[in-house]
Design an enzyme around this catalytic site. Structure first.
Site, short mmCIF file in Angstrom:
data_model
loop_
_atom_site.label_atom_id
_atom_site.label_comp_id
_atom_site.label_asym_id
_atom_site.label_seq_id
_atom_site.Cartn_x
_atom_site.Cartn_y
_atom_site.Cartn_z
N MET A 1 0.87 -1.25 -0.07
CA MET A 1 -0.15 0.19 0.02
C MET A 1 0.73 1.27 -0.04
O MET A 1 2.16 1.14 0.28
CB MET A 1 -0.91 0.16 1.24
CG MET A 1 -2.12 -1.10 1.29
SD MET A 1 -3.09 -1.09 0.01
CE MET A 1 -2.80 -2.43 -1.11
N CYS A 2 0.33 2.36 -0.29
CA CYS A 2 0.88 3.62 -0.38
C CYS A 2 0.10 4.44 0.67
O CYS A 2 -0.82 4.28 1.24
CB CYS A 2 0.97 4.21 -1.67
SG CYS A 2 1.65 2.99 -2.80
N ARG A 3 0.70 5.99 0.49
CA ARG A 3 -0.16 7.04 1.33
C ARG A 3 0.01 8.15 0.41
O ARG A 3 0.96 8.31 -0.30
CB ARG A 3 0.82 7.41 2.71
CG ARG A 3 0.91 6.17 3.82
CD ARG A 3 -0.35 5.77 4.35
NE ARG A 3 -1.09 4.68 3.74
CZ ARG A 3 -2.31 4.49 4.05
NH1 ARG A 3 -2.93 5.08 5.40
NH2 ARG A 3 -3.07 3.47 3.87
N VAL A 88 3.58 8.88 -1.08
CA VAL A 88 4.79 8.05 -0.81
C VAL A 88 4.50 6.62 -1.12
O VAL A 88 3.28 6.07 -0.97
CB VAL A 88 5.15 8.16 0.70
CG1 VAL A 88 5.99 9.33 0.81
CG2 VAL A 88 4.10 7.82 1.54
N ASN A 115 -3.58 4.22 -4.20
CA ASN A 115 -3.09 3.40 -3.06
C ASN A 115 -3.85 1.98 -3.20
O ASN A 115 -5.22 2.13 -2.82
CB ASN A 115 -3.84 4.23 -1.79
CG ASN A 115 -3.52 3.57 -0.69
OD1 ASN A 115 -2.79 2.64 -0.37
ND2 ASN A 115 -4.37 3.88 0.53
#
Length: 230
Positions: A1-3, A88, A115
């Site tokens: 996952m990303c933010r 990110v 995401n």
């Protein structure tokens, strides 16, 4: 996952949006508080913003962890915009590690961050994708279908890949569109604008959680939320 996060409102510095918050993207790159899959977001980062006099957004992306990029930290305090999309990255296993796989992706005036993850085999092959990673191919598909139809596109992709996580942030500098599909988002209305983010950047009680399977639309006139039936 990303933010990721999107800002729409009065001009703010990139540093104030990305680096300076107590639980902002910088901290989320190494210690996210609400991330359900993965522990770090150290596989790159990207920032897109809109500059006066330019018809299309500008981007700065990297394959390095955000905390290690001293040059970005030195420039971010003097970069400002009224519309910013930043992310990110926590790379999906098997996806490329280079900066072309880091959000935000772009098409014309639009920026997009994803995401989640999606099976690339369910998406049509596209030679206009910026990378062979799943997020870039999904972005190209969303752009081709039309960003304004992102809710319908997400439902269609989810029907093809029921295990997909499809949280999206999009902006054209005039509005922000956000989709929750498998992970939450939150938004905060401030006197000079609205921020939408994977997780709150502080403990302000005014943050509002967006339920799963919803489309959020942010414009200068306000925030609207619409349910997306699976």
């Amino acid at each position: 996952m990303c933010r990721h996060l999107a800002w729409l409102g009065a001009p703010r510095t990139v540093s104030s949006l990305v680096l300076e918050r107590p639980h902002g993207l910088l901290q989320q790159s190494w210690a996210p508080r609400r991330q359900r899959r993965g522990l770090l977001n150290a596989d790159g980062w990207g920032v897109g913003l809109y500059a006066e006099g330019r018809p299309e957004p500008v981007r700065w992306r990297s394959s390095r962890p955000l905390w290690s990029d001293a040059s970005f930290a030195s420039v971010a305090p003097v970069l400002g915009s009224g519309a910013v999309l930043a992310a990110v990255r926590s790379a999906t296993v098997g996806m490329p590690p280079d900066e072309t796989a880091a959000a935000p992706f772009t098409d014309g005036r639009w920026l997009l961050s994803h995401n989640g993850r999606v099976d690339r085999s369910v998406l049509p092959a596209r030679n206009d994708a910026e990378s062979v990673c799943d997020s870039a191919i999904l972005a190209a598909h969303v752009f081709a279908q039309g960003p304004e139809r992102v809710g319908d596109t997400v439902r269609a992709v989810a029907a093809l890949d029921p295990g997909a996580f499809l949280n999206l942030l999009l902006t054209d500098g005039r509005q922000v569109l956000a989709v929750t599909w498998g992970d939450p988002l939150s938004y905060l209305v401030e006197p000079d604008g609205v921020v939408v983010a994977s997780e709150p950047w502080d403990d302000d009680p005014r943050w509002v959680d967006v339920p799963d399977h919803h489309l959020l639309s942010v414009t200068p006139s306000g925030v609207a939320m619409t349910a997306l039936e699976p």
